[in-house]
Design a protein around this motif. Structure first.
Motif, short mmCIF file in Angstrom:
data_model
loop_
_atom_site.label_atom_id
_atom_site.label_comp_id
_atom_site.label_asym_id
_atom_site.label_seq_id
_atom_site.Cartn_x
_atom_site.Cartn_y
_atom_site.Cartn_z
N LYS A 32 0.85 -1.18 0.00
CA LYS A 32 0.00 0.00 0.00
C LYS A 32 0.90 1.24 0.00
O LYS A 32 1.93 1.27 0.66
CB LYS A 32 -0.89 -0.01 1.24
N LYS A 33 0.50 2.26 -0.75
CA LYS A 33 1.29 3.48 -0.84
C LYS A 33 0.54 4.60 -0.13
O LYS A 33 -0.64 4.81 -0.37
CB LYS A 33 1.56 3.85 -2.30
N GLU A 34 1.25 5.33 0.72
CA GLU A 34 0.62 6.35 1.54
C GLU A 34 0.88 7.78 1.07
O GLU A 34 0.20 8.70 1.49
CB GLU A 34 1.09 6.21 2.99
N ASP A 35 1.89 7.99 0.20
CA ASP A 35 2.24 9.35 -0.20
C ASP A 35 2.12 9.52 -1.71
O ASP A 35 1.72 8.60 -2.42
CB ASP A 35 3.65 9.72 0.27
N SER A 58 -0.58 4.44 -13.04
CA SER A 58 0.67 5.06 -13.45
C SER A 58 1.78 4.03 -13.53
O SER A 58 1.72 2.99 -12.86
CB SER A 58 1.07 6.19 -12.49
N ILE A 59 2.77 4.34 -14.36
CA ILE A 59 4.01 3.57 -14.41
C ILE A 59 5.15 4.57 -14.26
O ILE A 59 5.22 5.55 -15.01
CB ILE A 59 4.22 2.83 -15.74
N THR A 60 6.00 4.32 -13.29
CA THR A 60 7.18 5.15 -13.06
C THR A 60 8.42 4.32 -13.35
O THR A 60 8.53 3.18 -12.91
CB THR A 60 7.22 5.67 -11.61
N ILE A 136 1.14 0.00 -4.83
CA ILE A 136 2.35 0.13 -5.65
C ILE A 136 2.92 -1.27 -5.87
O ILE A 136 3.00 -2.08 -4.95
CB ILE A 136 3.38 1.09 -5.02
N LEU A 137 3.25 -1.53 -7.14
CA LEU A 137 3.79 -2.81 -7.55
C LEU A 137 5.18 -2.59 -8.14
O LEU A 137 5.30 -2.11 -9.26
CB LEU A 137 2.87 -3.45 -8.60
N PRO A 138 6.23 -2.92 -7.40
CA PRO A 138 7.59 -2.72 -7.91
C PRO A 138 8.02 -3.86 -8.82
O PRO A 138 7.64 -5.02 -8.62
CB PRO A 138 8.45 -2.69 -6.64
N PHE A 139 8.84 -3.51 -9.81
CA PHE A 139 9.43 -4.48 -10.73
C PHE A 139 10.92 -4.17 -10.85
O PHE A 139 11.30 -3.00 -10.86
CB PHE A 139 8.79 -4.38 -12.12
N ILE A 148 4.46 0.26 -10.83
CA ILE A 148 3.07 0.50 -11.23
C ILE A 148 2.32 0.94 -9.99
O ILE A 148 2.47 0.34 -8.92
CB ILE A 148 2.43 -0.78 -11.81
N GLU A 149 1.52 1.98 -10.14
CA GLU A 149 0.61 2.39 -9.08
C GLU A 149 -0.81 2.31 -9.61
O GLU A 149 -1.07 2.75 -10.74
CB GLU A 149 0.90 3.82 -8.60
N ILE A 150 -1.69 1.75 -8.81
CA ILE A 150 -3.09 1.63 -9.19
C ILE A 150 -3.94 2.14 -8.03
O ILE A 150 -3.67 1.81 -6.87
CB ILE A 150 -3.47 0.17 -9.50
N CYS A 151 -4.92 2.93 -8.36
CA CYS A 151 -5.84 3.47 -7.35
C CYS A 151 -7.25 3.41 -7.93
O CYS A 151 -7.51 3.96 -8.99
CB CYS A 151 -5.45 4.91 -7.03
#
Length: 155
Positions: A32-35, A58-60, A136-139, A148-151
């Motif tokens: 889970k991403k808080e910021d 999003s993809i960062t 947030i899903l790190p690769f 990847i972030e999904i909300c």
């Protein structure tokens, strides 16, 4: 957050990178991403709305990974994030979201997508503008990491 919504994004992301850049990234543990602080250097972000859901995706990419993808896909490797890399990240974001949209559509979830917005720079922020939990899903790859972030919130 339901895995039924998340897995199509993971599958589409891996498929796009494998077919377009001949690159395989290893998924790490989601959290889970808080910021709103991005974990990398260049982000593609788009909103999604439909009768059953509203969300953003999003993809960062860390700069070395984005530059490596650029090299593998287009045969040119800039030394910094430039306009071409920004365009590429926007297109990758669009392709991944489109792939996930097709898969989710087969399961009865229909939604429209906005045009991706790309933000770059150290310590940039990602504003999902959706009232829901962020995942947030790190690769990890040889050249760096992607996130990847999904909300989602129910519409």
């Amino acid at each position: 957050m339901n895995a039924e919504f998340i897995n199509p994004f993971i599958a589409a992301f891996k498929n796009v990178l494998e077919t377009m850049a001949m690159m395989t990234l290893t998924a790490e543990a989601p959290k889970k991403k808080e910021d709103d602080l991005a974990c990398g250097d260049v982000t593609g972000l788009l909103g999604m709305t439909g009768p059953q859901l509203k969300g953003s995706f999003s993809i960062t990419f860390e700069a070395p990974l984005a530059l490596d993808i650029m090299s593998k896909m287009l045969g040119e490797k800039p030394t910094t994030i430039n306009a071409e890399v920004i365009d590429l990240v926007g297109e990758l974001t669009n392709m991944v979201a489109g792939g996930a949209k097709n898969t989710l559509g087969e399961s009865g979830f229909d939604f429209g997508m906005a045009t991706p917005v790309v933000v770059s720079g150290k310590n940039h922020t990602i504003s999902h503008r959706v009232d829901g939990p962020k995942l947030i899903l790190p690769f990890k790859g040889e050249a760096g990491r992607a996130f990847i972030e999904i909300c989602f919130e129910k519409a």
